[in-house]
Design an enzyme around this catalytic site. Sequence first.
Site, PDB file in Angstrom:
ATOM      1  N   SER A  43       0.827  -1.198   0.000  1.00 16.11           N
ATOM      2  CA  SER A  43       0.000   0.000   0.000  1.00 16.11           C
ATOM      3  C   SER A  43       0.870   1.260   0.000  1.00 16.11           C
ATOM      4  CB  SER A  43      -0.961  -0.050   1.192  1.00 16.11           C
ATOM      5  OG  SER A  43      -1.942   0.947   1.105  1.00 16.11           O
ATOM      6  N   ASP A 129      -9.429  -5.959  -4.250  1.00 18.81           N
ATOM      7  CA  ASP A 129      -8.931  -4.779  -3.537  1.00 18.81           C
ATOM      8  C   ASP A 129      -9.826  -3.579  -3.840  1.00 18.81           C
ATOM      9  OD1 ASP A 129      -7.472  -2.625  -2.488  1.00 18.81           O
ATOM     10  OD2 ASP A 129      -5.545  -3.551  -2.962  1.00 18.81           O
ATOM     11  N   HIS A 168      -7.321  -5.844   0.124  1.00 17.47           N
ATOM     12  CA  HIS A 168      -6.188  -4.942   0.356  1.00 17.47           C
ATOM     13  C   HIS A 168      -5.424  -5.409   1.584  1.00 17.47           C
ATOM     14  CE1 HIS A 168      -4.038  -1.217  -0.374  1.00 17.47           C
ATOM     15  NE2 HIS A 168      -4.076  -0.963   0.923  1.00 17.47           N
TER      16      HIS A 168
END
Length: 341
Positions: A43, A129, A168
């Site tokens: 991320s 995600d 995610h």
Amino acid sequence: MRGIKTIGMGVLLIAAAAHADDAAQALPHLKLDPSRVAVAGLSSGAYMATQVQIAYPELFPKAALIAGGPYGCAEGKLQTALSTCMKGEPAPDVAALVAITRQRAQDHQVGPLQDLAHGHVYLLHGTHDNVVAPVVAEAAAQFYEALRKEPGLSGLQVEDDGRRAFAHNLPVAATGDDCSKSVSPYLGHCGFDAAGAVFTQLFGDAPHAATQAHGQLQRFDQNALKPDGADALLAATGYLYVPPDCAAGKRCGLLVAFHGCKQNADAVGQAFVKDAGFNRWADVYDVVVLYPQTRASFAPLNPQACWDWWGYSGSNYDTRQGVQPRWVVNAVKSLGLPIRH
């Protein structure tokens, strides 16, 4: 009564000694192989990894980007970060970002792109995600594919692994019910060992299977590495994992692993630095793992303790002048990585 006091004092002394042993120390000076150095991140950590790689390709030709977008995506604007670079609305303009990168290299704001000629980039992202949209992660792959077309960069290897069904998070080998969710500590029990895939991609086939980590996870003082005394907006303490052979003096590789937002130690404890899976593979490959830690703040605005990929640390955040990239260079230099001038 005296016996109780004595026992109590003994317990306190033992606790104090244990705390002292766990105190943050200076980074050790190790024997590191500059040909086996890489960065990886999830991320905001993926954005940080690509920033560090582009800023210092001579140090970090290998990178693994998990659920992140292309270099320079936010262009120093939080709103662009939240829309284009997370939701893909609109999608990142890859051609424009490549042109900016090329110009920055010419202006020496980032390193010579030719140092990526023998680099390797592994991009991993999940089809479920909904935090960093798949179109954004695909833009990161397109960015590196476009770099491959630059003169002299055809040897850059780009592996786009974007068809796995996870949310995610960083997938781990164990199975569970959180693979399709984005929940703390953002380690999805997906039955896929992402850490193992990262090591295979960046360091080659494993000599043997990984079982459990046998090395030492130690704390270190991050404030001692401030570039020219500037605040890099990091936590006071970071973590370093040293495999047994590396501690014994063997020449080893190095992986700098950047956590994601809300995945720093203040938020999730040692979940990322212990349970992401990197440490047991580090033993197999003889690779030291550096785990830098951010800190949350409201001035500048970074309440989720993200790495700076939109400019909260200054307008030059994603260049060689950025305070966080310079901090990383100080850290790897302190560990013993030869720095080319």
